[in-house]
Design a protein around this motif. Structure first.
Motif, PDB file in Angstrom:
ATOM      1  N   GLU A   1       4.123  13.449  -3.382  1.00  0.00           N
ATOM      2  CA  GLU A   1       5.514  13.013  -3.418  1.00  0.00           C
ATOM      3  C   GLU A   1       6.125  13.099  -2.026  1.00  0.00           C
ATOM      4  O   GLU A   1       6.843  12.208  -1.588  1.00  0.00           O
ATOM      5  CB  GLU A   1       6.271  13.936  -4.380  1.00  0.00           C
ATOM      6  CG  GLU A   1       7.567  13.371  -4.908  1.00  0.00           C
ATOM      7  CD  GLU A   1       8.252  14.363  -5.829  1.00  0.00           C
ATOM      8  OE1 GLU A   1       7.592  14.862  -6.763  1.00  0.00           O
ATOM      9  OE2 GLU A   1       9.443  14.642  -5.604  1.00  0.00           O
ATOM     10  N   GLN A   2       5.806  14.171  -1.344  1.00  0.00           N
ATOM     11  CA  GLN A   2       6.324  14.373   0.001  1.00  0.00           C
ATOM     12  C   GLN A   2       5.872  13.272   0.946  1.00  0.00           C
ATOM     13  O   GLN A   2       6.651  12.748   1.746  1.00  0.00           O
ATOM     14  CB  GLN A   2       5.812  15.724   0.486  1.00  0.00           C
ATOM     15  CG  GLN A   2       6.430  16.241   1.729  1.00  0.00           C
ATOM     16  CD  GLN A   2       5.751  17.537   2.126  1.00  0.00           C
ATOM     17  OE1 GLN A   2       5.727  18.505   1.360  1.00  0.00           O
ATOM     18  NE2 GLN A   2       5.171  17.565   3.309  1.00  0.00           N
TER      19      GLN A   2
ATOM     20  N   ILE B   1       0.857  -1.185   0.000  1.00  0.00           N
ATOM     21  CA  ILE B   1       0.000   0.000   0.000  1.00  0.00           C
ATOM     22  C   ILE B   1       0.887   1.227   0.000  1.00  0.00           C
ATOM     23  O   ILE B   1       1.797   1.353   0.828  1.00  0.00           O
ATOM     24  CB  ILE B   1      -0.936  -0.009   1.218  1.00  0.00           C
ATOM     25  CG1 ILE B   1      -1.936  -1.160   1.066  1.00  0.00           C
ATOM     26  CG2 ILE B   1      -1.643   1.329   1.377  1.00  0.00           C
ATOM     27  CD1 ILE B   1      -2.985  -1.230   2.155  1.00  0.00           C
ATOM     28  N   LEU B   2       0.646   2.129  -0.952  1.00  0.00           N
ATOM     29  CA  LEU B   2       1.509   3.283  -1.146  1.00  0.00           C
ATOM     30  C   LEU B   2       1.092   4.449  -0.278  1.00  0.00           C
ATOM     31  O   LEU B   2       1.920   5.143   0.299  1.00  0.00           O
ATOM     32  CB  LEU B   2       1.484   3.703  -2.618  1.00  0.00           C
ATOM     33  CG  LEU B   2       1.846   2.602  -3.619  1.00  0.00           C
ATOM     34  CD1 LEU B   2       1.466   3.011  -5.024  1.00  0.00           C
ATOM     35  CD2 LEU B   2       3.319   2.255  -3.509  1.00  0.00           C
TER      36      LEU B   2
ATOM     37  N   LEU C   1       4.987  10.260   0.108  1.00  0.00           N
ATOM     38  CA  LEU C   1       5.671   9.029  -0.274  1.00  0.00           C
ATOM     39  C   LEU C   1       7.087   8.998   0.282  1.00  0.00           C
ATOM     40  O   LEU C   1       7.585   7.963   0.703  1.00  0.00           O
ATOM     41  CB  LEU C   1       5.717   8.898  -1.798  1.00  0.00           C
ATOM     42  CG  LEU C   1       4.410   8.521  -2.473  1.00  0.00           C
ATOM     43  CD1 LEU C   1       4.555   8.582  -3.985  1.00  0.00           C
ATOM     44  CD2 LEU C   1       3.978   7.124  -2.054  1.00  0.00           C
ATOM     45  N   GLU C   2       7.726  10.146   0.278  1.00  0.00           N
ATOM     46  CA  GLU C   2       9.102  10.211   0.765  1.00  0.00           C
ATOM     47  C   GLU C   2       9.151   9.898   2.254  1.00  0.00           C
ATOM     48  O   GLU C   2      10.018   9.150   2.712  1.00  0.00           O
ATOM     49  CB  GLU C   2       9.695  11.586   0.472  1.00  0.00           C
ATOM     50  CG  GLU C   2       9.990  11.784  -1.008  1.00  0.00           C
ATOM     51  CD  GLU C   2      10.424  13.191  -1.336  1.00  0.00           C
ATOM     52  OE1 GLU C   2      10.447  14.051  -0.421  1.00  0.00           O
ATOM     53  OE2 GLU C   2      10.727  13.451  -2.516  1.00  0.00           O
ATOM     54  N   GLU C   3       8.235  10.461   3.003  1.00  0.00           N
ATOM     55  CA  GLU C   3       8.180  10.167   4.438  1.00  0.00           C
ATOM     56  C   GLU C   3       7.939   8.682   4.667  1.00  0.00           C
ATOM     57  O   GLU C   3       8.532   8.060   5.549  1.00  0.00           O
ATOM     58  CB  GLU C   3       7.056  10.970   5.099  1.00  0.00           C
ATOM     59  CG  GLU C   3       7.460  12.341   5.569  1.00  0.00           C
ATOM     60  CD  GLU C   3       8.508  12.292   6.672  1.00  0.00           C
ATOM     61  OE1 GLU C   3       8.641  11.246   7.340  1.00  0.00           O
ATOM     62  OE2 GLU C   3       9.201  13.290   6.851  1.00  0.00           O
ATOM     63  N   HIS C   4       7.069   8.137   3.867  1.00  0.00           N
ATOM     64  CA  HIS C   4       6.734   6.736   3.968  1.00  0.00           C
ATOM     65  C   HIS C   4       7.967   5.874   3.684  1.00  0.00           C
ATOM     66  O   HIS C   4       8.233   4.871   4.358  1.00  0.00           O
ATOM     67  CB  HIS C   4       5.617   6.442   2.965  1.00  0.00           C
ATOM     68  CG  HIS C   4       4.905   5.151   3.189  1.00  0.00           C
ATOM     69  ND1 HIS C   4       3.761   4.815   2.531  1.00  0.00           N
ATOM     70  CD2 HIS C   4       5.174   4.090   3.986  1.00  0.00           C
ATOM     71  CE1 HIS C   4       3.370   3.620   2.922  1.00  0.00           C
ATOM     72  NE2 HIS C   4       4.205   3.165   3.796  1.00  0.00           N
ATOM     73  N   LEU C   5       8.719   6.307   2.683  1.00  0.00           N
ATOM     74  CA  LEU C   5       9.932   5.587   2.305  1.00  0.00           C
ATOM     75  C   LEU C   5      10.936   5.569   3.455  1.00  0.00           C
ATOM     76  O   LEU C   5      11.567   4.536   3.730  1.00  0.00           O
ATOM     77  CB  LEU C   5      10.546   6.279   1.081  1.00  0.00           C
ATOM     78  CG  LEU C   5      11.422   5.473   0.146  1.00  0.00           C
ATOM     79  CD1 LEU C   5      10.725   4.234  -0.339  1.00  0.00           C
ATOM     80  CD2 LEU C   5      11.853   6.337  -1.029  1.00  0.00           C
ATOM     81  N   VAL C   6      11.070   6.684   4.125  1.00  0.00           N
ATOM     82  CA  VAL C   6      11.969   6.744   5.282  1.00  0.00           C
ATOM     83  C   VAL C   6      11.499   5.775   6.354  1.00  0.00           C
ATOM     84  O   VAL C   6      12.291   5.036   6.941  1.00  0.00           O
ATOM     85  CB  VAL C   6      12.025   8.171   5.859  1.00  0.00           C
ATOM     86  CG1 VAL C   6      12.838   8.198   7.143  1.00  0.00           C
ATOM     87  CG2 VAL C   6      12.602   9.133   4.852  1.00  0.00           C
TER      88      VAL C   6
ATOM     89  N   ILE D   1       9.694   2.974   6.081  1.00  0.00           N
ATOM     90  CA  ILE D   1       9.895   1.573   5.747  1.00  0.00           C
ATOM     91  C   ILE D   1      11.366   1.226   5.651  1.00  0.00           C
ATOM     92  O   ILE D   1      11.789   0.141   6.025  1.00  0.00           O
ATOM     93  CB  ILE D   1       9.169   1.247   4.425  1.00  0.00           C
ATOM     94  CG1 ILE D   1       7.675   1.434   4.619  1.00  0.00           C
ATOM     95  CG2 ILE D   1       9.458  -0.153   3.980  1.00  0.00           C
ATOM     96  CD1 ILE D   1       6.864   0.970   3.458  1.00  0.00           C
ATOM     97  N   GLY D   2      12.155   2.188   5.151  1.00  0.00           N
ATOM     98  CA  GLY D   2      13.564   1.892   4.940  1.00  0.00           C
ATOM     99  C   GLY D   2      14.386   1.933   6.211  1.00  0.00           C
ATOM    100  O   GLY D   2      15.294   1.127   6.389  1.00  0.00           O
ATOM    101  N   ARG D   3      14.063   2.852   7.099  1.00  0.00           N
ATOM    102  CA  ARG D   3      14.978   3.102   8.202  1.00  0.00           C
ATOM    103  C   ARG D   3      14.377   3.053   9.602  1.00  0.00           C
ATOM    104  O   ARG D   3      15.094   3.191  10.582  1.00  0.00           O
ATOM    105  CB  ARG D   3      15.666   4.471   8.007  1.00  0.00           C
ATOM    106  CG  ARG D   3      16.725   4.462   6.909  1.00  0.00           C
ATOM    107  CD  ARG D   3      17.798   3.441   7.197  1.00  0.00           C
ATOM    108  NE  ARG D   3      18.844   3.361   6.195  1.00  0.00           N
ATOM    109  CZ  ARG D   3      19.503   2.220   5.940  1.00  0.00           C
ATOM    110  NH1 ARG D   3      19.191   1.099   6.572  1.00  0.00           N
ATOM    111  NH2 ARG D   3      20.465   2.196   5.049  1.00  0.00           N
ATOM    112  N   ARG D   4      13.069   2.893   9.708  1.00  0.00           N
ATOM    113  CA  ARG D   4      12.500   2.876  11.054  1.00  0.00           C
ATOM    114  C   ARG D   4      12.148   1.454  11.493  1.00  0.00           C
ATOM    115  O   ARG D   4      11.831   0.601  10.675  1.00  0.00           O
ATOM    116  CB  ARG D   4      11.266   3.763  11.117  1.00  0.00           C
ATOM    117  CG  ARG D   4      11.595   5.262  11.048  1.00  0.00           C
ATOM    118  CD  ARG D   4      10.446   6.102  11.584  1.00  0.00           C
ATOM    119  NE  ARG D   4       9.841   6.898  10.532  1.00  0.00           N
ATOM    120  CZ  ARG D   4       9.923   8.225  10.439  1.00  0.00           C
ATOM    121  NH1 ARG D   4      10.596   8.912  11.342  1.00  0.00           N
ATOM    122  NH2 ARG D   4       9.339   8.875   9.460  1.00  0.00           N
TER     123      ARG D   4
END
Lengths: 252, 252
Positions: B146-147, B84-85, B149-154, B156-159
């Motif tokens: 976009e913003q 889910i995006l 999505l970027e927060e979401h990426l952080v 999933i990637g790093r938290r």
DNA sequence: CGGCGTTTTGACAGGCTTCAAGGGCCGTGG
DNA sequence: CCACGGCCCTTGAAGCCTGTCAAAACGCCG
């Protein structure tokens, strides 16, 4: 606000002679558009590798188009964890967020010596009111960025380490290749394994071990800066679907 | 292309009476803009919970604005893994990608009974050429997406799992709250733990255990559909920085 | 030659996934 | 009215993937 060796540059490439316009994957400007873009580009900026030129939390007076070189967009957490959001290559726009909204939500750092076209944000509205085709192009670029982020999100959220590594490498190879940076299936990758790890949400150690595993399949070769695509089929099989490159895409 | 119980609707809410216009967080239209948007909205679409109305790989003839209800944007992998995006709430635009580019790269599914304003893509260029302020608003909306999505990426990637769960819940609470959906720090969340898991890149089991752990801190309460924010400070401490809600934001 | 950033390897711990099964709630139908 | 099925939530156990720690090898450059 610019750290590192960033400096404005006396000699500017005029847009008529822009090397990007020769790329077959990019759309042509009309004469009118070209005329405007030429006036829109007020300067050129050079940034040294390792220097950031846009900062999370700041509001930039400019937006930029990458003319030459590689950069990456990233966010930091308080304790030093870093997430790389995406890489920026020639013909990519950076800083649109800061130009449209209150402030930047990510930072941008150069990976190689970088040349940027400087576009003043205060004239963005002029573009929107007088050149709707260019305005549409900017929206297109934003949508493409969003699309890449979404693919990235799928990678990090649902793919294994091996799949993720295969995916980014193929993705970046395709993007570089499209810009004419490949010769005999070899492109120069300017980033380190640490960058890959931070992009993929993996640790450096595990990224390294996964890369080794991937190279053992003979799908790729990567030593020093040279990245060689040996077996696109195998890499594709691991990476899953990678979006087809866009033909005739806009850039500004 | 529409599965489930989706159907066009005879009675359309006229834009002058749009309930969203009363929200203090959204910007006002000028009379001119309102006039155009009114003509731009050609229909209203209702979608039942569980039905998708935009599909990855297809090219839609319309784009939509959410008028009432919740939806989510997602991508599937071949073997059934789902990512889910983002979630879509009232005043959010969906399907812009399909309208601007060749085709949609993700699908969209309704979480609740959903009412959408239907905007025909073939008139998007009319908007760009005649209403630059609205064109700018669309770019703004794309940048905001976009913003997120970027927060979401952080996340999933790093938290860690706990941090991720804290982050989404706070994020969604804030968004719902901004739209006036909160009463006494309680909002109705229409999604299941499976949805959360698929958004966060976690397994259902681990999401459940992490939620339990989070509820043990007394930062939140979540039973049935009721989500209650008990201690924003604690949640914030776990989640890290959550972007401030945007004031006076555009919508179309 | 020495120093530094990058890559590589090994050992170990732990967070997260998978498998499995039980419980609660609710709508449906006998 | 109660039994049943389906969906969602919950819990336990086992194991793997990935992270962390530590150290060494490599390559490049001054």
């Amino acid at each position: 606000m610019i750290l590192g060796n960033a400096k404005p540059n006396g000699e500017i490439t005029p847009c008529e002679q822009c090397p990007l316009r020769r790329l077959p994957c990019l759309r042509e400007f009309t004469l009118n558009e070209l005329e405007f873009v030429k006036r829109f580009k007020v300067d050129e900026l050079r940034v040294e590798p390792g220097a950031s030129f846009l900062y999370e939390g700041s509001r930039s007076e400019h937006l930029y188009t990458v003319l030459r070189g590689w950069a990456f967009r990233y966010k930091m957490l308080d304790d030093g964890r870093r997430q790389i959001l995406n890489f920026a290559l020639p013909a990519d726009m950076v800083g649109l967020q800061g130009a449209v909204m209150e402030e930047m939500e990510h930072s941008v750092e150069a990976l190689t010596p970088l040349t940027l076209c400087v576009l003043p944000r205060h004239r963005l509205y002029e573009l929107y009111s007088q050149y709707p085709t260019l305005a549409f192009d900017i929206t297109w670029l934003a949508a493409r960025e969003e699309q890449m982020l979404e693919e990235h999100l799928v990678s990090i959220g649902r793919r294994s380490a091996l799949e993720r590594v295969a995916y980014v490498l193929l993705h970046l190879y395709n993007r570089a290749s499209e810009l004419g940076m490949a010769r005999n299936n070899v492109v120069q990758f300017p980033f380190t394994q640490q960058h890959l790890a931070d992009a993929l949400g993996l640790s450096l150690v595990h990224t390294n071990k996964t890369l080794k595993r991937l190279m053992a399949t003979k799908a790729i070769r990567w030593q020093g800066r040279d990245f060689e695509l040996l077996d696109k089929g195998v890499l594709h099989g691991l990476a899953g679907t990678v979006p087809a490159p866009q033909k005739n895409r806009p850039f500004i």
